[in-house]
Design a protein around this motif. Sequence first.
Motif, PDB file in Angstrom:
ATOM      1  N   UNK A 133       0.887  -1.312  -0.158  1.00 33.74           N
ATOM      2  CA  UNK A 133      -0.137  -0.116   0.023  1.00 33.74           C
ATOM      3  C   UNK A 133       1.123   1.203  -0.174  1.00 33.74           C
ATOM      4  N   UNK A 134       0.660   2.027  -0.926  1.00 30.25           N
ATOM      5  CA  UNK A 134       1.393   3.479  -1.017  1.00 30.25           C
ATOM      6  C   UNK A 134       0.899   4.190   0.160  1.00 30.25           C
ATOM      7  N   UNK A 135       2.048   4.861   1.025  1.00 34.74           N
ATOM      8  CA  UNK A 135       1.514   5.264   2.132  1.00 34.74           C
ATOM      9  C   UNK A 135       1.484   6.851   2.088  1.00 34.74           C
ATOM     10  N   UNK A 136       0.696   7.068   3.128  1.00 34.92           N
ATOM     11  CA  UNK A 136       0.620   8.792   3.084  1.00 34.92           C
ATOM     12  C   UNK A 136       1.930   9.199   4.192  1.00 34.92           C
ATOM     13  N   UNK A 137       2.680   8.280   4.817  1.00 36.63           N
ATOM     14  CA  UNK A 137       3.576   8.383   5.874  1.00 36.63           C
ATOM     15  C   UNK A 137       4.995   8.368   5.116  1.00 36.63           C
ATOM     16  N   UNK A 138       5.913   9.252   5.533  1.00 36.39           N
ATOM     17  CA  UNK A 138       7.232   9.066   4.739  1.00 36.39           C
ATOM     18  C   UNK A 138       7.997   8.216   5.947  1.00 36.39           C
ATOM     19  N   UNK A 139       8.696   7.359   5.536  1.00 37.03           N
ATOM     20  CA  UNK A 139       9.570   6.824   6.409  1.00 37.03           C
ATOM     21  C   UNK A 139      10.819   7.647   6.680  1.00 37.03           C
ATOM     22  N   UNK A 140      11.575   7.410   8.142  1.00 34.94           N
ATOM     23  CA  UNK A 140      12.533   8.324   8.228  1.00 34.94           C
ATOM     24  C   UNK A 140      13.829   8.009   7.311  1.00 34.94           C
ATOM     25  N   UNK A 141      14.453   9.310   7.011  1.00 34.08           N
ATOM     26  CA  UNK A 141      15.959   8.921   6.186  1.00 34.08           C
ATOM     27  C   UNK A 141      16.798   9.827   7.165  1.00 34.08           C
ATOM     28  N   UNK A 142      17.351   8.804   7.649  1.00 35.62           N
ATOM     29  CA  UNK A 142      18.322   9.531   9.126  1.00 35.62           C
ATOM     30  C   UNK A 142      19.762   9.969   8.514  1.00 35.62           C
ATOM     31  N   UNK A 143      20.269  10.855   8.917  1.00 35.64           N
ATOM     32  CA  UNK A 143      21.270  11.557   8.549  1.00 35.64           C
ATOM     33  C   UNK A 143      22.293  11.874   9.637  1.00 35.64           C
ATOM     34  N   UNK A 185      15.576  13.409   7.236  1.00 35.54           N
ATOM     35  CA  UNK A 185      15.882  14.484   6.092  1.00 35.54           C
ATOM     36  C   UNK A 185      14.542  14.666   5.462  1.00 35.54           C
ATOM     37  N   UNK A 186      13.332  13.847   5.662  1.00 38.91           N
ATOM     38  CA  UNK A 186      12.026  14.001   5.270  1.00 38.91           C
ATOM     39  C   UNK A 186      11.217  15.071   6.081  1.00 38.91           C
ATOM     40  N   UNK A 187      11.763  15.049   7.330  1.00 41.15           N
ATOM     41  CA  UNK A 187      11.121  16.312   8.216  1.00 41.15           C
ATOM     42  C   UNK A 187      11.607  17.478   7.574  1.00 41.15           C
ATOM     43  N   UNK A 188      12.940  17.505   7.367  1.00 43.09           N
ATOM     44  CA  UNK A 188      13.590  18.931   6.762  1.00 43.09           C
ATOM     45  C   UNK A 188      12.867  19.378   5.541  1.00 43.09           C
ATOM     46  N   UNK A 189      12.717  18.189   4.532  1.00 41.21           N
ATOM     47  CA  UNK A 189      12.146  18.671   3.093  1.00 41.21           C
ATOM     48  C   UNK A 189      10.642  19.081   3.383  1.00 41.21           C
TER      49      UNK A 189
END
Length: 270
Positions: A133-143, A185-189
Amino acid sequence: MVEVYKNGDLHVWIPVAAETDKYPARAFLPINGLNEAYLHGYKAEISESKYLEALCDIQNSFLSNESKVFTVNGGKKEERQYKAKWRHGRQKNSPLLGPTKGWVKVNLADVERIDDAVLAKSLDNSDSKYSELESSILDPILCGSDAELAEQAQQIINSIGDKIPMGQVTPKKSSASQEVFLRDAAVVAYVLNKAGGVCECCNEGAPFLKKNEEPFLEVHHVKHLADGGSDTIQNTIAVCPNCHRELHYGAGQQALIEKLYSNIERLICE
Ligand SMILES: [Zn+2]
Ligand SMILES: [Zn+2]
């Protein structure tokens, strides 16, 4: 294909039973939140368990093809039952359903918001018994560094659309000798996108453009990570360098923070 859910996994496989003449397709979903108890399992051996535990039982039974033969009709007939079938509802006589339609991989954060129809449709659109299922949630991209964070955020900034970053309620730390917080990085974007080049604190445009022509704003945690703040969109804002310095060092810091909480709907005071 199906994997048994482990604590900490971001995704979970959910079984779906095919529609019949009488009923629409039905999925094994939490009824009233993830803590709802379930009756499931063999016809003769009903166990009760919380949603994720029950789901893991079903997943394990499916993978091991666990079954049992029962004598029914007063001993006249034998019937094999697969344990990966579950009961829909909490009554002991509620019908046994199975993953007859298939399995759908779902972001754990979406599980309480989706319904049977969404999962059934996802399988209808798939040419196998499995779908994601395509999610409306972005998984974390940890940097682990500011440079990496900026680069990763830039890569996704034009493609995130209306998706909401999951963020990190408890930010992870790297295992390097000097412990640093890993940031998403998803939070930043997302936050830069929302700000649209305008400082969310003073509402002035960014002071200059970066080499790639994007407006320069910095992403700040309203409650600092070091003070136990979360790395989520509810605790981050995009600000100009002036406001950023003031938020860290200004005499009017507290008043500024209160202004942010009342002006920016997204923020939640932690
Ligand atoms: Zn500003
Ligand atoms: Zn800051």
